[in-house]
Motif scaffolding. Structure first.
Motif, PDB file in Angstrom:
ATOM      1  N   TYR B   6       0.834  -1.196   0.000  1.00 36.07           N
ATOM      2  CA  TYR B   6       0.000   0.000   0.000  1.00 36.07           C
ATOM      3  C   TYR B   6       0.867   1.243   0.000  1.00 36.07           C
ATOM      4  CZ  TYR B   6      -3.667   3.134   1.501  1.00 36.07           C
ATOM      5  OH  TYR B   6      -4.548   4.158   1.581  1.00 36.07           O
ATOM      6  N   PHE B   7       1.880   1.211   0.834  1.00 38.56           N
ATOM      7  CA  PHE B   7       2.777   2.356   0.948  1.00 38.56           C
ATOM      8  C   PHE B   7       3.469   2.629  -0.386  1.00 38.56           C
ATOM      9  CE2 PHE B   7       6.801   4.316   2.300  1.00 38.56           C
ATOM     10  CZ  PHE B   7       6.263   5.427   2.907  1.00 38.56           C
ATOM     11  N   THR B  10       1.119   4.173  -2.859  1.00 37.17           N
ATOM     12  CA  THR B  10       0.892   5.601  -2.644  1.00 37.17           C
ATOM     13  C   THR B  10       2.054   6.404  -3.212  1.00 37.17           C
ATOM     14  OG1 THR B  10       1.866   5.425  -0.463  1.00 37.17           O
ATOM     15  CG2 THR B  10      -0.516   5.414  -0.573  1.00 37.17           C
ATOM     16  N   GLY B  13       1.631   6.637  -6.858  1.00 35.65           N
ATOM     17  CA  GLY B  13       0.632   7.650  -7.195  1.00 35.65           C
ATOM     18  C   GLY B  13       1.204   9.039  -7.127  1.00 35.65           C
ATOM     19  N   LEU B  14       1.978   9.293  -6.070  1.00 38.47           N
ATOM     20  CA  LEU B  14       2.604  10.612  -5.929  1.00 38.47           C
ATOM     21  C   LEU B  14       3.525  10.896  -7.105  1.00 38.47           C
ATOM     22  CD1 LEU B  14       3.567  11.047  -2.204  1.00 38.47           C
ATOM     23  CD2 LEU B  14       2.042  12.430  -3.558  1.00 38.47           C
ATOM     24  N   THR B  17       1.476  12.010 -10.205  1.00 36.78           N
ATOM     25  CA  THR B  17       1.040  13.411 -10.183  1.00 36.78           C
ATOM     26  C   THR B  17       2.231  14.342 -10.269  1.00 36.78           C
ATOM     27  OG1 THR B  17       0.827  13.073  -7.820  1.00 36.78           O
ATOM     28  CG2 THR B  17      -1.193  13.288  -9.061  1.00 36.78           C
ATOM     29  N   ALA B  18       3.353  13.939  -9.646  1.00 36.93           N
ATOM     30  CA  ALA B  18       4.535  14.806  -9.687  1.00 36.93           C
ATOM     31  C   ALA B  18       5.027  14.930 -11.118  1.00 36.93           C
ATOM     32  CB  ALA B  18       5.618  14.250  -8.784  1.00 36.93           C
ATOM     33  N   HIS B  20       3.190  14.744 -13.851  1.00 40.20           N
ATOM     34  CA  HIS B  20       2.292  15.688 -14.526  1.00 40.20           C
ATOM     35  C   HIS B  20       2.654  17.113 -14.160  1.00 40.20           C
ATOM     36  CE1 HIS B  20      -1.163  13.660 -16.528  1.00 40.20           C
ATOM     37  NE2 HIS B  20      -0.551  12.628 -15.996  1.00 40.20           N
TER      38      HIS B  20
END
Ligand code: SF4
Ligand code: SF4
Lengths: 348, 153
Positions: B6-7, B10, B13-14, B17-18, B20
């Motif tokens: 899970y970690f 995440t 995911g970061l 977005t970073a 982008h």
């Protein structure tokens, strides 16, 4: 006399810095979210036809907020309703008094520390103040006499109380390492090197505490992915009855809390104003001081940007997942970290 | 184990977005601060009033009357479009000009128009078209939305 004058000037500068940062934080959040989502973001607010990427947008927003109708519901407890936003705003912006912004500077024969007060219990003071701001949330939700506001308040209270535990545990292990609660001393401690090359920053000494701190602190600021108190899609939140500038104060408080959080992360984990190896470049002491003050601002800004990135990446937790993450994951991890830190410090 | 996965997810995911954020801000900086036009824009949106979305040829926009080479409207006043219009918004009046029936009044009440395009389909003379490309017509009153198509501009 001049001591008071200096303190007054410091207060004014700090407050202006904070307000300006908070105003532009709103713009920054809108811009950053837009750019992440392949959009442009606010860029239309213009003065005399000069819009320059929306740098006037915060003022336009503030004006809009000021001129909106200030509606107070009949059934609300009027005094408390008016008092609550001010209370959160006051306590969350008061945290800034203990933050050191750089090495003391010399003007004439006076040495001015870039910190309003440097109490022995700075960390306790900071966490006490920032937890006080929950009272404004409770009062605001309660005095609205609206069941959605009340739900938001309950969520906020439960969330903040349970995340405070993990937060404080991770900070205790930091205090054990730094063996001081003065923020200035903490930064001085971080200005050294491990094995000659690794800066002795909190993030390298206490990586686990860093992760726990950052997650718990984001939860403290009540922003996504922990924005259950104000989940816009279900209950709107504890400020559902607020409008106009009173709502604006709540919104600004959110940003101020995030700014405080980025200041704290910078001071506690990222070496404050310390820039690695700058003292080995052979610059004069004054130049180093100036660069370090700017470096502190840049670090804070980058941490703030990172927090915005977190806010715009993750979806919201469900409430039981939130509690599970707090009590079943973060608290055990932070206690484990505390014990390991204690053993290592005892052995060294 | 699940917690660790899970970690890492995440963090992934970061990173997305970073990526982008960084790539898009790079192109925004080039395009809007240094004014260097690049093919990639950094955003998928159109800055509307300055930058219009390209229209498809089949898009139906504001009506337009076609004119003959000698300046007379092509409309012969057959009233087919008036009959076809479901919203009853076309008013045509024709007169005899030089031994020919020619429309002298052609009014479209855009307030009521549904932009269905039936009038275009109905016209035997190809006199009325909806390819003017105008989508942003506005007015302060409903009267301004009653258009006289014979007025050439
Ligand atoms: S587009 Fe449709 S509604 Fe509009 S004028 Fe033509 S027939 Fe009537
Ligand atoms: S526009 Fe075409 S259909 Fe309508 S009256 Fe004129 S010729 Fe007939």
């Amino acid at each position: 006399m001049s001591v008071w004058l200096i303190a007054l000037i410091k207060i004014i500068v700090l407050f202006a810095w904070l307000m300006l940062f908070a105003l532009y934080a709103t713009l920054l959040e809108r811009k950053e979210s837009a750019v992440i989502q392949d959009r442009h973001g606010a860029n239309r607010a213009s003065i005399f036809g000069i819009s320059s990427f929306g740098i006037f947008q915060p003022f336009a927003d503030a004006l809009k907020m000021l001129f909106k109708e200030d509606f107070i519901p009949d059934f609300a407890d009027k005094k408390m309703f008016k008092f609550a936003p001010v209370l959160t705003f006051f306590f969350s912006s008061l945290v800034i008094i203990a933050i050191p912004f750089g090495e003391p500077i010399k003007i004439g024969d006076k040495t001015i520390s870039l910190q309003l007060i440097n109490p022995d219990i700075a960390l306790i003071l900071i966490f006490a103040l920032s937890s006080m701001s929950i009272y404004g949330v409770i009062l605001g939700g309660w005095s609205s006499k609206n069941k959605y506001a009340f739900l938001g308040t309950m969520r906020a209270t439960a969330q903040i109380i349970s995340y405070e535990v993990a937060l404080i545990f991770s900070v205790i292990s930091l205090i054990m390492v730094y063996s001081s609660m003065k923020l200035y001393d903490i930064v001085l401690f971080q200005k050294a090197y491990l094995w000659g090359w690794l800066p002795r920053w909190g993030i390298f000494l206490q990586p686990l505490a860093f992760i726990v701190f950052i997650i718990a602190a984001i939860a403290e600021t009540k922003r996504a992915p922990f924005d259950l108190p104000e989940s816009e899609s279900e209950i709107i939140g504890f400020f559902v009855e607020y409008s106009g500038i009173r709502f604006g104060v709540y919104m600004l408080t959110d940003f101020i809390e995030t700014i405080m959080l980025s200041l704290l992360i910078t001071v506690l984990f990222l070496g404050g104003w310390h820039i690695p190896f700058i003292e080995r470049t052979g610059l004069s002491a004054n130049w180093i001081k100036a660069i370090e003050i700017i470096g502190f601002q840049i670090k804070t800004f980058l941490v703030f940007g990172f927090l915005l990135l977190v806010r715009w990446t993750f979806p919201r937790y469900r409430f039981d997942q939130l509690m599970e993450l707090g009590w079943k994951t973060l608290v055990p991890i932070s206690i484990f970290n505390l014990i390991v830190t204690a053993i290592v410090i005892g052995l060294l | 184990m699940r917690g660790f996965l899970y970690f890492f997810e995440t963090i992934k995911g970061l990173l997305i977005t970073a990526k982008h954020l960084i790539v898009n801000s790079f192109f925004h900086t080039l395009n809007y601060i240094f004014r260097i036009k690049t093919k990639r824009k950094g955003s998928v949106t159109y800055q509307y009033p300055e930058e219009k979305k390209p229209l498809y040829p089949r898009d139906r926009t504001l009506h337009k009357m076609m004119f003959r080479d000698d300046g007379k409207p092509r409309c012969v006043g057959c009233m087919l479009c008036v009959t076809a219009c479901p919203s009853d918004c076309i008013y045509v009046k024709a007169e005899e000009v030089d031994g020919e029936k020619i429309a002298t009044t052609f009014i479209v009440n855009v307030n009521r128009c549904a932009f269905c395009g039936y009038c275009v389909e109905a016209c035997p003379e190809d006199a009325i078209r909806m390819d003017s490309g105008k989508l942003d017509f506005v007015g302060y009153s409903t009267n301004e939305m009653v258009l006289n198509l014979l007025k050439r501009n």
